[in-house]
Design a protein around this motif. Sequence first.
Motif, mmCIF file in Angstrom:
data_model
loop_
_atom_site.group_PDB
_atom_site.id
_atom_site.type_symbol
_atom_site.label_atom_id
_atom_site.label_comp_id
_atom_site.label_asym_id
_atom_site.label_seq_id
_atom_site.Cartn_x
_atom_site.Cartn_y
_atom_site.Cartn_z
ATOM 1 N N TRP A 11 3.016 2.880 -5.780
ATOM 2 C CA TRP A 11 4.026 3.462 -4.932
ATOM 3 C C TRP A 11 3.391 4.685 -4.435
ATOM 4 C CZ3 TRP A 11 6.665 8.168 -5.262
ATOM 5 C CH2 TRP A 11 7.550 8.410 -4.636
ATOM 6 N N ARG B 184 1.982 5.384 -0.316
ATOM 7 C CA ARG B 184 2.310 6.547 0.442
ATOM 8 C C ARG B 184 1.138 7.392 1.087
ATOM 9 N NH1 ARG B 184 7.913 9.258 -0.682
ATOM 10 N NH2 ARG B 184 9.119 7.356 0.243
ATOM 11 N N VAL C 274 -0.063 7.669 4.881
ATOM 12 C CA VAL C 274 -0.012 9.061 5.744
ATOM 13 C C VAL C 274 -1.566 9.124 6.155
ATOM 14 C CG1 VAL C 274 0.078 11.479 5.430
ATOM 15 C CG2 VAL C 274 1.691 10.142 4.302
ATOM 16 N N VAL D 216 -11.414 2.715 5.653
ATOM 17 C CA VAL D 216 -11.241 1.267 5.372
ATOM 18 C C VAL D 216 -10.714 1.236 4.121
ATOM 19 C CG1 VAL D 216 -12.586 -0.926 5.103
ATOM 20 C CG2 VAL D 216 -12.993 0.608 7.322
ATOM 21 N N ILE E 178 -6.968 1.583 4.144
ATOM 22 C CA ILE E 178 -6.505 0.300 4.942
ATOM 23 C C ILE E 178 -6.464 -0.901 4.192
ATOM 24 C CG2 ILE E 178 -6.728 -1.082 6.795
ATOM 25 C CD1 ILE E 178 -7.949 1.184 8.559
ATOM 26 N N VAL E 179 -7.400 -1.050 3.548
ATOM 27 C CA VAL E 179 -7.500 -2.444 2.646
ATOM 28 C C VAL E 179 -6.473 -2.395 1.394
ATOM 29 C CG1 VAL E 179 -9.062 -4.006 1.267
ATOM 30 C CG2 VAL E 179 -9.758 -2.951 3.346
ATOM 31 N N HIS F 84 -3.887 -0.457 1.170
ATOM 32 C CA HIS F 84 -2.358 -0.325 1.834
ATOM 33 C C HIS F 84 -1.917 -1.921 2.348
ATOM 34 C CE1 HIS F 84 0.828 2.108 3.535
ATOM 35 N NE2 HIS F 84 0.804 1.235 4.473
ATOM 36 N N ALA F 85 -3.163 -2.836 2.974
ATOM 37 C CA ALA F 85 -2.780 -3.956 3.435
ATOM 38 C C ALA F 85 -2.317 -5.023 2.338
ATOM 39 C CB ALA F 85 -3.892 -4.445 4.031
ATOM 40 N N PHE F 86 -3.360 -4.978 1.122
ATOM 41 C CA PHE F 86 -3.240 -5.731 -0.070
ATOM 42 C C PHE F 86 -1.815 -5.475 -0.815
ATOM 43 C CE2 PHE F 86 -7.886 -6.823 -0.338
ATOM 44 C CZ PHE F 86 -7.661 -7.993 0.778
ATOM 45 N N LEU G 226 1.204 -6.516 1.003
ATOM 46 C CA LEU G 226 1.534 -7.842 0.836
ATOM 47 C C LEU G 226 2.151 -7.972 -0.550
ATOM 48 C CD1 LEU G 226 -1.705 -9.579 2.375
ATOM 49 C CD2 LEU G 226 0.529 -9.620 3.397
ATOM 50 N N ILE H 54 4.024 -6.026 -1.992
ATOM 51 C CA ILE H 54 5.471 -5.111 -1.775
ATOM 52 C C ILE H 54 6.316 -6.415 -1.312
ATOM 53 C CG2 ILE H 54 7.063 -3.762 -0.666
ATOM 54 C CD1 ILE H 54 4.619 -1.678 -0.894
#
Lengths: 126, 153
Positions: free
Chosen positions: A19, A23, A27, A70, A73-74, A76-78, A81, A83
Motif C-alpha cells: 500500500w 501511494r 504520486v 518506468v 509505473i510497472v 503500480h500497474a502490477f 491488478l 488490488i
Amino acid sequence: MPTKPAGTLYRGREGMWSWVGHRITGVVIFFFLLVHVLDTSLVRVSPEAYTAVIGAYKNPLMALGETGLVAAIVFHAFNGLRIIAVDFWKKGAKYQRQMLWTVLALWVVVMVGFSIRHLSLALGGH
Amino acid sequence: MTATIDSPRSGKNSPQYRRTGASRGNFEMLAWLFMRLSGVVLVVLIFGHLFVNLLVGEGIHAIDFGFVAGKWADPFWQIWDLAMLWLAMLHGTNGVRTIINDYAEKDSTRLWLKIVLYAATTVIIVLGTLVIFTFNPCPVVDGVPLPGGFCPA
C-alpha cells in the motif's frame, strides 16, 4: 497542535508495504504526468521548441530517471491488478501475499528486460 | 415479560450514526469503481505507449517533432493518447484527492489543496486535448514545408 499518539492501524508486512509503495509510486507518476503533458504541448509552439526540450532530456542522468519512472509505473500497474484481484476475486484476500510476491517477481523480470533495452539504446552511441 | 431494547446505535436513537439519508450519494463508490476500471485500461494504454516510444527501433533517439507529428497524423494514435490523457489524469487526480483526505487534517487545508489539484487537472486536460486536436503535423516554417512521409507533397 500535535495529535495524541494513539493505537495504530498500520500492520506492517506485505499488505501495508505494498500500500505504501502504491501511494508513493502513484504520486511520483502523477507529477511526472503533469510535466509530460506540458513538455509534449511544446509541439504546438514550434517544432524547434519541442525538439530542443526533448534533446535536453537525452542524457545519461535522464536515462536513469526514465528507468526509475518506468520501474514506478510497472510496479503500480502490477500491484493495481493485484488490488483488483483482492477486491473482485473470491480468494483474493486469502492470496494477497502470494500475489504480491508474484507482482515483485514479474516486476523484476520486466525491469531487467526494459533496463537492458532502454539503457543500451539511451547510453549507447548514436 | 420481556423487554425489547433498541439497538443503541440505530438511527432512531442516535441520529449521528445514521448511515443513509443526506449523504454524498454513490460518489465514493463510483470513484472506487472508476479507479479499477480505468486502471485496467491504463495498463494496456501505457504499456503500449512505452513499448512503441521507447523500445521499438531506435527507442528514445527517434523522439523529436517528426516522431510526434507522424503519430498524430493518424487518428488511431490521437484517440489512444486522448484516452490515456483523460483516464490517467482523472485516475491520478482521484488518487491524490484520496491522499489529501487522508493526511490533511484541517478543513481549510484540505479545501485549498483540492482547489489547487482540481485547477491543475483542468488546465492539463484542456491543454492536452487542445494540443492533440489542433496540432498541425505538417507545418510550413519560413515557407519551407517540414519533411514528413505522412504530409501531402
